[in-house]
Design a protein around this motif. Structure first.
Motif, PDB file in Angstrom:
ATOM      1  N   TYR A  65      14.143  -9.157   2.294  1.00  0.00           N
ATOM      2  CA  TYR A  65      12.945  -9.236   1.452  1.00  0.00           C
ATOM      3  C   TYR A  65      13.361  -9.531   0.016  1.00  0.00           C
ATOM      4  CZ  TYR A  65       9.138  -7.391  -1.484  1.00  0.00           C
ATOM      5  OH  TYR A  65       8.156  -7.230  -2.444  1.00  0.00           O
ATOM      6  N   VAL A  66      12.626 -10.442  -0.633  1.00  0.00           N
ATOM      7  CA  VAL A  66      12.893 -10.776  -2.028  1.00  0.00           C
ATOM      8  C   VAL A  66      11.574 -10.867  -2.773  1.00  0.00           C
ATOM      9  CG1 VAL A  66      13.819 -12.484  -3.647  1.00  0.00           C
ATOM     10  CG2 VAL A  66      15.013 -12.036  -1.498  1.00  0.00           C
ATOM     11  N   CYS A  67      11.511 -10.237  -3.949  1.00  0.00           N
ATOM     12  CA  CYS A  67      10.387 -10.392  -4.863  1.00  0.00           C
ATOM     13  C   CYS A  67      10.960 -10.604  -6.253  1.00  0.00           C
ATOM     14  CB  CYS A  67       9.481  -9.160  -4.836  1.00  0.00           C
ATOM     15  SG  CYS A  67       8.003  -9.335  -5.878  1.00  0.00           S
ATOM     16  N   MET A  68      10.558 -11.690  -6.912  1.00  0.00           N
ATOM     17  CA  MET A  68      11.138 -11.994  -8.218  1.00  0.00           C
ATOM     18  C   MET A  68      10.131 -12.700  -9.104  1.00  0.00           C
ATOM     19  SD  MET A  68      13.679 -15.121  -7.066  1.00  0.00           S
ATOM     20  CE  MET A  68      14.523 -15.121  -8.626  1.00  0.00           C
ATOM     21  N   ARG A 187      17.539  -5.158  -8.764  1.00  0.00           N
ATOM     22  CA  ARG A 187      17.617  -4.065  -7.797  1.00  0.00           C
ATOM     23  C   ARG A 187      17.930  -4.631  -6.416  1.00  0.00           C
ATOM     24  NH1 ARG A 187      15.602   1.303  -7.571  1.00  0.00           N
ATOM     25  NH2 ARG A 187      15.118   2.022  -5.465  1.00  0.00           N
ATOM     26  N   PHE A 188      18.976  -4.073  -5.791  1.00  0.00           N
ATOM     27  CA  PHE A 188      19.350  -4.465  -4.432  1.00  0.00           C
ATOM     28  C   PHE A 188      19.424  -3.220  -3.562  1.00  0.00           C
ATOM     29  CE2 PHE A 188      22.832  -4.694  -1.311  1.00  0.00           C
ATOM     30  CZ  PHE A 188      22.311  -5.655  -0.461  1.00  0.00           C
ATOM     31  N   THR A 189      18.840  -3.324  -2.360  1.00  0.00           N
ATOM     32  CA  THR A 189      18.841  -2.202  -1.416  1.00  0.00           C
ATOM     33  C   THR A 189      19.317  -2.682  -0.058  1.00  0.00           C
ATOM     34  OG1 THR A 189      16.923  -1.237  -2.554  1.00  0.00           O
ATOM     35  CG2 THR A 189      17.455  -0.371  -0.369  1.00  0.00           C
ATOM     36  N   ILE A 227      21.846   1.484  -2.826  1.00  0.00           N
ATOM     37  CA  ILE A 227      20.995   0.880  -3.854  1.00  0.00           C
ATOM     38  C   ILE A 227      21.828   0.564  -5.096  1.00  0.00           C
ATOM     39  CG2 ILE A 227      19.005   1.203  -5.375  1.00  0.00           C
ATOM     40  CD1 ILE A 227      17.846   3.098  -3.280  1.00  0.00           C
ATOM     41  N   ILE A 228      21.619  -0.640  -5.630  1.00  0.00           N
ATOM     42  CA  ILE A 228      22.095  -1.014  -6.965  1.00  0.00           C
ATOM     43  C   ILE A 228      20.861  -1.233  -7.824  1.00  0.00           C
ATOM     44  CG2 ILE A 228      23.214  -2.817  -8.338  1.00  0.00           C
ATOM     45  CD1 ILE A 228      25.079  -3.342  -6.027  1.00  0.00           C
TER      46      ILE A 228
END
Length: 674
Positions: A65-68, A187-189, A227-228
């Motif tokens: 999933y990506v939201c940007m 943010r990366f999960t 998470i980052i």
């Protein structure tokens, strides 16, 4: 919205619960200006207000999933955003949740202005590359400079029976983001929904002083997350000198466990294979060859040249090879199929061999990755013969020679398909032959010169030159040599811009011999040269021949903090003879200069023979290759190459002009220089 094809590989709908969701007002609140954003935009840097990425893996599917939201402040960025291609694999769905822009504070839905086409991503089938991937072409109308573009989507890859390896094992490599962008929030999960534990390894992360930290390994059980989360973030990596920090996520395992998983799959194939039953004609040809060396050469070249290579991207997702009887019958197969057939043939003729897994593209990183079968993307054959180890890529065409004369494949890491194996590193290699062996003869008399080059190529060089001469127009080949000699003879410094065909008259190049067992390809170039001497600004004449291929610019110019230098140069020998009907300066420093280099990674000598009317240089270069040069030893290695470049890669002779005044001038110059 215009959708000319049925919706097969994409859908438009809301994100699933695991990905989370934002309403329009929450989205607008996240796209806020700050001192950080204004400073980045004022500097002309493209700015991403936020990037949320989530990767979820289970035993049935992988989801990303990506939201940007990012600025369209540059025309080039606007162009890239207006037309986008998304490639999806077989059984993968691209889910579009949101395509919007924030324009003058107003959120505008751009899905009605979006045109979507689903195309076959198939443009290399004539070269044997088969793929059921689809390319989703997305065109967004009426994007404007200074818009903020918001994209939200999810890719879902469901596993079919063919993806048995992906069902059993997970692998995902997160790489820190491009340092071209500035991020308000990054943010990366990573979410583990598999039954098995996922290990993750952080590599090439740095402390505040920029020093690389030791790799760190941790674990995620089912349902756990990594998470980052960064605010006002610009990746500090020096892209030209440093490796981007990355995290390797892989199902917890060991190389020994993985080899015990994969070996039985191949053992089952080999247990059913009988060459006598499915290939009696081939067996008859093999039996007719008495010499074992020639029998081995025939076996390798049969599979390389008579079995058509088909790279099936979908099949490569797993490791189940095609039955060798099918490969032989259909005369085609991928790297696994061709390698398995070759091993079956080698078993029949009594030569020890095994299947090995490699990845030429990421070979350097394999030692940093966690153990995973998904780190490999290619299969080759390892052959043990007469006390030596050889590696054969069965997918390569038009290679020749007995096993010791064939081309060398550069790579370091491999996993042998046998039980209880660890990841192996190949030994460093020294060529038993010269890849290039060249003799240059240049005779200058009056205002003309005769030039002859006789060159023997072996190994990879022979294979490459054989293909080059086969596929290239003869005139083009001659021009290529003329252009090379234009620089080697230093004519580029006194007649630059002159058509080389007017300098090298009657130039011809011929194949002298082509020995397919020794894998030796021999050629000869001949030409008559108008005005053979290089003349400097003071009208001094010189005969010069310096082969710049001998100078390894990549070694002299190499600069990297993290990557060690990969040493893969060819062995070379040159014999250069320059003759003239004029008297020469036999004591000139660079004419007489010789060199001896005994670096741990290469041996290099240049030796001279000088007469009153000419000179010769004999250059011998023997490298130790297929290895990484440790950073602590690289500067000595670089310095040794600087020594080669200091007029030790060829020969120059100074002409003493006839006449009393010229001799007096020469004597005065000699005393002055001393």
């Amino acid at each position: 919205m215009e959708n000319p094809m049925p919706i097969e590989n994409y859908r438009i709908h809301q994100p699933e619960a695991w990905a989370g969701s934002m309403d329009d007002q929450q989205l607008i609140r996240r796209i806020k200006e700050s001192d950080f954003s204004e400073s980045q935009i004022n500097e002309g840097r493209d700015y991403c207000y936020f990037l949320d990425k989530k990767y979820c893996t289970s035993n049935t599917e992988n989801k990303e999933y990506v939201c940007m939201a990012y600025t369209l402040n540059e025309p080039s960025n606007l162009e890239r955003a207006s037309v986008t291609d998304i490639v999806v694999e077989e059984n993968e769905i691209y889910n579009i949740h949101r395509i919007s822009v924030l324009r003058d504070g107003v959120l505008i839905d751009k899905i009605p202005d979006t045109k979507i086409k689903v195309l076959d991503n198939e443009n290399q089938s004539s070269g044997g590359i088969l793929s059921s991937n689809k390319k989703i072409n997305i065109t967004i109308k009426d994007l404007r400079l200074y818009d903020v573009l918001i994209l939200e989507d999810t890719r879902v890859k469901g596993f079919t029976d063919r993806d048995f390896l992906r069902k059993e094992f997970s692998k995902y490599v997160w790489v820190s983001p491009d340092n071209y962008w500035a991020y308000g929030n990054f943010r990366f999960t990573f979410i583990n929904e598999r039954n098995e534990t996922i290990a993750y390894k952080k590599t090439f992360f740095r402390d505040e002083q920029g020093n690389v930290l030791d790799p760190e390994v941790n674990y995620l059980k089912k349902g756990e997350q990594f998470i980052i989360d960064e605010e006002n973030y610009i990746n500090p990596v020096d892209a030209n000198r440093e490796i981007f920090p990355f995290i390797d996520f892989a199902t917890e395992s060991t190389w020994k466990d993985l080899s015990n998983y994969i070996a039985p799959i191949y053992e089952e194939i080999f247990s059913k294979a009988s060459l006598q039953e499915f290939a009696p004609n081939l067996v008859e040809k093999l039996d007719a060859i008495a010499d074992q060396d020639e029998k081995l050469q025939f076996a390798v070249e049969y599979v390389q040249n008579h079995i058509y290579y088909i790279f099936n991207a979908d099949e490569m997702n797993g490791h189940k090879p095609q039955d060798p009887s099918v490969t032989y019958q259909n005369k085609q197969g991928d790297c696994k199929a061709k390698s398995v057939l070759l091993k079956v043939i080698l078993d029949y003729i009594g030569i020890d061999s095994s299947i090995v897994l490699v990845n030429f593209h990421t070979d350097f990183y394999i030692k940093y990755y966690l153990p995973s079968l998904l780190s490999f993307n290619h299969v080759i054959v390892k052959i043990n013969y007469k006390g030596e180890t050889y590696f054969i890529d069965a997918t390569i065409r038009d290679e020749f020679g007995l096993i010791e004369n064939r081309g060398f494949i550069y790579f370091m890491h491999y996993l042998e398909v046998k039980r209880d194996q660890e990841l192996q590193e190949r030994k460093a290699y020294k060529f038993p032959y010269y890849c290039i062996d060249e003799k240059v003869e240049f005779h200058a008399q009056d205002t003309k010169g005769t030039l002859k080059l006789t060159t023997t190529y072996k190994g990879n060089r022979a294979n490459a030159m054989r293909r080059y001469f086969k596929n290239t127009n003869k005139r083009e080949v001659v021009d290529s040599w003329n252009n090379f000699l234009f620089y080697s003879l230093n004519y580029s410094n006194d007649r630059n811009g002159t058509d080389v065909r007017n300098i090298f008259k009657d130039a011809i190049i011929d194949i002298v011999s082509d020995d397919k067992k020794l894998n030796e390809f021999k050629i000869q170039y001949q030409a008559t040269v108008e005005n053979p001497y290089y003349v400097d600004a003071k009208n001094n004449r010189f005969l010069m021949y310096f082969d710049r291929n001998v100078v390894k610019a990549s070694a002299r110019d190499f600069m990297h903090k993290d990557l060690p230098f990969w040493h893969n140069f060819d062995s070379e020998r040159y014999e250069i003879h320059l003759y003239t009907d004029q008297k020469i300066d036999t004591d000139e420093k660079y004419t007489a200069q010789e060199s001896t280099i005994n670096n741990p990674y290469f041996e290099y000598t240049s030796r001279k023979k000088i007469t009153k009317n000419g000179a010769a240089v004999f250059i011998d270069y023997k490298p130790l290759v297929n290895l990484e040069i440790p950073p602590s030893e690289f500067e000595d290695f670089r310095t040794a190459h600087h020594t080669v470049a200091d007029s030790n890669f060829g020969l120059g002779i100074d002409i003493i002009e006839p006449g009393l005044m010229n001799r007096l001038k020469f004597s005065f110059k000699k005393r002055f220089n001393n």
